[in-house]
Design a protein around this motif. Structure first.
Motif, PDB file in Angstrom:
ATOM      1  N   ASP A  69     -45.851  13.321  57.115  1.00  0.00           N
ATOM      2  CA  ASP A  69     -46.878  12.618  56.658  1.00  0.00           C
ATOM      3  C   ASP A  69     -46.676  11.346  56.025  1.00  0.00           C
ATOM      4  N   ALA A  70     -45.759  10.759  56.188  1.00  0.00           N
ATOM      5  CA  ALA A  70     -45.392   9.432  55.670  1.00  0.00           C
ATOM      6  C   ALA A  70     -45.702   9.379  53.985  1.00  0.00           C
ATOM      7  N   ARG A  71     -45.250  10.550  53.290  1.00  0.00           N
ATOM      8  CA  ARG A  71     -45.748  10.606  51.775  1.00  0.00           C
ATOM      9  C   ARG A  71     -44.591  10.019  51.151  1.00  0.00           C
ATOM     10  N   ASP A  72     -44.642   9.784  49.905  1.00  0.00           N
ATOM     11  CA  ASP A  72     -43.383   9.435  49.245  1.00  0.00           C
ATOM     12  C   ASP A  72     -42.468  10.444  48.966  1.00  0.00           C
ATOM     13  N   LEU A  73     -41.186  10.217  49.165  1.00  0.00           N
ATOM     14  CA  LEU A  73     -39.952  10.896  49.151  1.00  0.00           C
ATOM     15  C   LEU A  73     -39.098  10.745  48.016  1.00  0.00           C
ATOM     16  N   ASN A  74     -38.442  11.792  48.023  1.00  0.00           N
ATOM     17  CA  ASN A  74     -37.270  11.768  46.990  1.00  0.00           C
ATOM     18  C   ASN A  74     -36.024  13.036  47.554  1.00  0.00           C
ATOM     19  N   GLU A  75     -35.073  13.353  46.809  1.00  0.00           N
ATOM     20  CA  GLU A  75     -33.967  13.835  47.213  1.00  0.00           C
ATOM     21  C   GLU A  75     -34.129  15.526  47.636  1.00  0.00           C
ATOM     22  N   GLN A  76     -35.262  15.931  47.486  1.00  0.00           N
ATOM     23  CA  GLN A  76     -35.887  16.922  47.833  1.00  0.00           C
ATOM     24  C   GLN A  76     -35.729  17.280  49.246  1.00  0.00           C
ATOM     25  N   ILE A  77     -35.947  16.096  50.086  1.00  0.00           N
ATOM     26  CA  ILE A  77     -35.936  16.235  51.707  1.00  0.00           C
ATOM     27  C   ILE A  77     -34.632  16.732  52.038  1.00  0.00           C
ATOM     28  N   ASP A  78     -33.689  16.162  51.473  1.00  0.00           N
ATOM     29  CA  ASP A  78     -32.232  16.908  51.759  1.00  0.00           C
ATOM     30  C   ASP A  78     -32.160  18.084  51.702  1.00  0.00           C
ATOM     31  N   VAL A  79     -32.422  18.609  50.746  1.00  0.00           N
ATOM     32  CA  VAL A  79     -32.553  20.000  50.456  1.00  0.00           C
ATOM     33  C   VAL A  79     -33.062  20.898  51.406  1.00  0.00           C
ATOM     34  N   TYR A  80     -34.273  20.503  51.671  1.00  0.00           N
ATOM     35  CA  TYR A  80     -35.197  20.993  52.870  1.00  0.00           C
ATOM     36  C   TYR A  80     -34.377  20.991  54.244  1.00  0.00           C
ATOM     37  N   SER A  81     -33.815  19.836  54.522  1.00  0.00           N
ATOM     38  CA  SER A  81     -33.213  19.784  55.629  1.00  0.00           C
ATOM     39  C   SER A  81     -31.761  20.536  55.893  1.00  0.00           C
ATOM     40  N   MET A  82     -31.152  20.615  54.674  1.00  0.00           N
ATOM     41  CA  MET A  82     -29.670  21.381  54.582  1.00  0.00           C
ATOM     42  C   MET A  82     -30.331  22.714  54.638  1.00  0.00           C
ATOM     43  N   GLY A  83     -31.323  23.208  54.412  1.00  0.00           N
ATOM     44  CA  GLY A  83     -31.848  24.708  54.375  1.00  0.00           C
ATOM     45  C   GLY A  83     -31.911  25.021  55.908  1.00  0.00           C
ATOM     46  N   ASN A  84     -32.622  23.919  56.604  1.00  0.00           N
ATOM     47  CA  ASN A  84     -32.975  24.049  58.124  1.00  0.00           C
ATOM     48  C   ASN A  84     -31.586  24.040  58.799  1.00  0.00           C
ATOM     49  N   ASN A  85     -30.572  23.402  58.421  1.00  0.00           N
ATOM     50  CA  ASN A  85     -29.320  23.323  59.090  1.00  0.00           C
ATOM     51  C   ASN A  85     -28.714  24.900  58.915  1.00  0.00           C
ATOM     52  N   ILE A  86     -28.683  25.500  57.739  1.00  0.00           N
ATOM     53  CA  ILE A  86     -28.150  26.425  57.577  1.00  0.00           C
ATOM     54  C   ILE A  86     -28.708  27.593  58.551  1.00  0.00           C
ATOM     55  N   TYR A  87     -30.085  27.738  58.414  1.00  0.00           N
ATOM     56  CA  TYR A  87     -30.848  28.629  59.146  1.00  0.00           C
ATOM     57  C   TYR A  87     -30.683  28.488  60.551  1.00  0.00           C
ATOM     58  N   GLY A  88     -30.446  27.390  61.125  1.00  0.00           N
ATOM     59  CA  GLY A  88     -30.349  26.745  62.473  1.00  0.00           C
ATOM     60  C   GLY A  88     -28.895  27.212  63.212  1.00  0.00           C
TER      61      GLY A  88
END
Length: 88
Positions: A69-88
């Protein structure tokens, strides 16, 4: 990613955590590579918080919803992506 998010000079956001970014050393230790999209979130002493940033629309299977959505970002995007890596 805890070391990145706890960096003394500001929070480092990798901004591109996905399975192909992980490197394995000869000792079998996994390390995160490819910091071409990384951002340092600086601390705003006046408002007592870290400054968010925006990098435009993201793409890929491991991205956090706010990147699409091109929203303002912070470090939480890394946590979300890391969870997706573990799940994947």
């Amino acid at each position: 990613i805890a070391d990145l998010h706890g960096f003394e000079e500001g929070v480092i956001v990798h901004d591109d955590i996905q399975l192909c970014q992980w490197l394995k050393t000869r000792d079998g230790v996994l390390k995160l590579g490819d910091f071409n999209r990384a951002e340092i979130m600086f601390y705003d002493e006046e408002n007592e918080r870290y400054c968010k940033y925006n990098n435009g629309n993201g793409y890929g299977n491991y991205r956090a919803p706010e990147e699409f959505d091109a929203r303002d970002l912070n470090e939480q995007i890394d946590v979300y992506s890391m969870g997706n890596n573990i799940y994947g």
